[in-house]
Motif scaffolding. Structure first.
Motif, PDB file in Angstrom:
ATOM      1  N   LEU A   1       0.827  -1.213   0.000  1.00 24.63           N
ATOM      2  CA  LEU A   1       0.000   0.000   0.000  1.00 24.63           C
ATOM      3  C   LEU A   1       0.859   1.260   0.000  1.00 24.63           C
ATOM      4  O   LEU A   1       0.431   2.316  -0.475  1.00 24.63           O
ATOM      5  N   SER A   2       2.068   1.163   0.528  1.00 30.07           N
ATOM      6  CA  SER A   2       2.976   2.314   0.563  1.00 30.07           C
ATOM      7  C   SER A   2       3.734   2.489  -0.749  1.00 30.07           C
ATOM      8  O   SER A   2       4.018   3.614  -1.168  1.00 30.07           O
ATOM      9  N   LEU A   3       4.055   1.373  -1.443  1.00 33.22           N
ATOM     10  CA  LEU A   3       4.984   1.435  -2.575  1.00 33.22           C
ATOM     11  C   LEU A   3       4.367   1.147  -3.938  1.00 33.22           C
ATOM     12  O   LEU A   3       4.995   1.439  -4.958  1.00 33.22           O
ATOM     13  N   CYS A   4       3.167   0.585  -3.955  1.00 31.46           N
ATOM     14  CA  CYS A   4       2.684  -0.001  -5.211  1.00 31.46           C
ATOM     15  C   CYS A   4       1.467   0.685  -5.818  1.00 31.46           C
ATOM     16  O   CYS A   4       0.639   0.042  -6.484  1.00 31.46           O
ATOM     17  N   ALA A   5       1.306   1.969  -5.596  1.00 38.61           N
ATOM     18  CA  ALA A   5       0.179   2.688  -6.190  1.00 38.61           C
ATOM     19  C   ALA A   5       0.231   2.577  -7.708  1.00 38.61           C
ATOM     20  O   ALA A   5       1.290   2.702  -8.320  1.00 38.61           O
ATOM     21  N   GLY A   6      -0.938   2.312  -8.313  1.00 40.12           N
ATOM     22  CA  GLY A   6      -1.018   2.254  -9.768  1.00 40.12           C
ATOM     23  C   GLY A   6      -0.620   0.931 -10.376  1.00 40.12           C
ATOM     24  O   GLY A   6      -0.592   0.804 -11.603  1.00 40.12           O
TER      25      GLY A   6
ATOM     26  N   TYR B   1      -2.445  -3.781  -7.554  1.00 45.21           N
ATOM     27  CA  TYR B   1      -2.453  -4.636  -6.381  1.00 45.21           C
ATOM     28  C   TYR B   1      -2.981  -3.919  -5.130  1.00 45.21           C
ATOM     29  O   TYR B   1      -3.014  -4.516  -4.050  1.00 45.21           O
ATOM     30  N   MET B   2      -3.379  -2.687  -5.300  1.00 46.44           N
ATOM     31  CA  MET B   2      -3.833  -1.907  -4.150  1.00 46.44           C
ATOM     32  C   MET B   2      -5.164  -2.414  -3.595  1.00 46.44           C
ATOM     33  O   MET B   2      -5.346  -2.553  -2.389  1.00 46.44           O
ATOM     34  N   GLU B   3      -6.106  -2.691  -4.508  1.00 52.32           N
ATOM     35  CA  GLU B   3      -7.437  -3.120  -4.078  1.00 52.32           C
ATOM     36  C   GLU B   3      -7.385  -4.435  -3.293  1.00 52.32           C
ATOM     37  O   GLU B   3      -7.907  -4.520  -2.175  1.00 52.32           O
TER      38      GLU B   3
ATOM     39  N   ASN C   1     -12.100   3.959  -0.899  1.00 45.64           N
ATOM     40  CA  ASN C   1     -11.168   4.010  -2.027  1.00 45.64           C
ATOM     41  C   ASN C   1     -11.558   3.133  -3.209  1.00 45.64           C
ATOM     42  O   ASN C   1     -11.128   3.402  -4.339  1.00 45.64           O
ATOM     43  N   PHE C   2     -12.385   2.098  -2.957  1.00 48.98           N
ATOM     44  CA  PHE C   2     -12.712   1.162  -4.036  1.00 48.98           C
ATOM     45  C   PHE C   2     -14.215   0.895  -4.080  1.00 48.98           C
ATOM     46  O   PHE C   2     -14.664  -0.244  -3.902  1.00 48.98           O
ATOM     47  N   PRO C   3     -15.021   1.934  -4.322  1.00 52.68           N
ATOM     48  CA  PRO C   3     -16.486   1.766  -4.288  1.00 52.68           C
ATOM     49  C   PRO C   3     -17.028   0.838  -5.372  1.00 52.68           C
ATOM     50  O   PRO C   3     -18.141   0.320  -5.243  1.00 52.68           O
ATOM     51  N   GLY C   4     -16.254   0.612  -6.430  1.00 60.28           N
ATOM     52  CA  GLY C   4     -16.727  -0.260  -7.506  1.00 60.28           C
ATOM     53  C   GLY C   4     -16.233  -1.686  -7.396  1.00 60.28           C
ATOM     54  O   GLY C   4     -16.468  -2.501  -8.294  1.00 60.28           O
ATOM     55  N   SER C   5     -15.589  -2.021  -6.298  1.00 61.07           N
ATOM     56  CA  SER C   5     -15.006  -3.352  -6.136  1.00 61.07           C
ATOM     57  C   SER C   5     -16.084  -4.421  -5.976  1.00 61.07           C
ATOM     58  O   SER C   5     -17.135  -4.178  -5.378  1.00 61.07           O
ATOM     59  N   PRO C   6     -15.823  -5.624  -6.506  1.00 63.66           N
ATOM     60  CA  PRO C   6     -16.769  -6.730  -6.269  1.00 63.66           C
ATOM     61  C   PRO C   6     -16.815  -7.168  -4.802  1.00 63.66           C
ATOM     62  O   PRO C   6     -17.717  -7.900  -4.398  1.00 63.66           O
TER      63      PRO C   6
END
Length: 282
Positions: A63-68, A71-73, A102-107
């Motif tokens: 979560l600290s290093l991998c934005a974009g 793998y964040m979700e 942060n992920f309102p569209g997530s399953p």
């Protein structure tokens, strides 16, 4: 200071530089996306082995290093699940809340909202303390039902919500009983009247009726005492164990009323005698 003492800090710095260089070299062998993927796979494996604490370290690093990187979700959800499985309820609720935001569209969004509410429910509750944890959990369940009115989990939500309502009822009942024990009968009556109107299915209703009847007796207000005794009899008419209580309260009201009448007569007689003595003195 000898030569070794002087050179020791320099040697340490040199060794550190070599180590960092090696790490940088290893990192450089894979792409950033591959690096994050490997981290996630390792974290997921630890999670499956129920090594949640170790999994958390890797997930927080992602979560600290991998934005974009994509793998964040998964990492945010797995981090919340780790706290949930460790029964660290405050942290679990916070991580599920971050996931929902942060992920309102997530399953996984419905699962996250449900478990956020469950985490709120499980946060430590004590009757004597502030009920903010309870009201927060109630809002979480209300939000879930608002967002998913046809959820198959609706019965479970209603069950947990009912337990939260009972927590609130218990707190208000304990406040009323405290006033009764402090001989503040009028305050007890005020709380108990509201309690009986508000909590129509509480397990404390029998106790509330008993105390409000006793409070009115102590206040020499016998008609309201009889009214609430009648209400109690109507509500628990099918409860055979309550019949003894009904009869006992009826006797208590009748006895207290007779004692009250005697006191009134005695007081009236004394006032009359005092008045006559005063007139004779004058």
């Amino acid at each position: 200071m000898n030569l070794f003492q002087k050179s020791a800090p320099i040697l340490c710095l040199f060794a550190l530089a070599i180590g960092l260089s090696a790490c940088s070299s290893d990192r450089g062998k894979v792409s950033h996306a591959e690096f994050c993927k490997n981290k996630y796979v390792a974290a997921e494996e630890l999670f499956k082995k129920q090594k949640y604490g170790r999994a958390q370290d890797k997930l927080e690093e992602i979560l600290s290093l991998c934005a974009g990187t994509g793998y964040m979700e998964q990492s945010q959800f797995l981090l919340a699940e780790s706290y949930f499985n460790l029964e660290e309820w405050i942290e679990a609720r916070g991580e599920y809340g971050s996931f929902v935001l942060n992920f309102p569209g997530s399953p996984f969004i419905e699962t996250a909202e449900f478990r956020k509410a469950i985490s709120s429910f499980n946060i430590e509750f004590k009757v004597a303390r502030d009920e903010s944890n309870t009201t927060t959990a109630m809002r979480d369940f209300e939000r879930y039902l608002s967002n998913y009115p046809d959820s198959p989990l609706k019965d479970s939500i209603n069950y947990y919500y009912g337990l939260l309502v009972e927590r609130m009822a218990e707190k208000e009942f304990q406040t009323a009983r405290l006033y009764y024990r402090m001989d503040k009968y009028q305050a007890a009556v005020i709380y108990l009247k509201e309690f009986l109107e508000k909590y129509t299915v509480s397990k404390r209703r029998k106790d509330a009726f008993k105390i409000i009847v006793d409070s009115y007796i102590e206040l020499d207000q016998f008609e309201p005492a009889r009214d609430y005794l009648t209400m109690m009899r109507g509500e628990f008419a099918d409860d055979d164990d309550m019949e003894k209580i009904f009869k006992k309260n009826e006797k208590n009201i009748a006895s207290a009323e007779k004692d009250f009448e005697k006191r009134m007569k005695k007081d009236s007689k004394k006032k009359k005698e005092d008045k006559e003595d005063k007139e004779m003195t004058n």
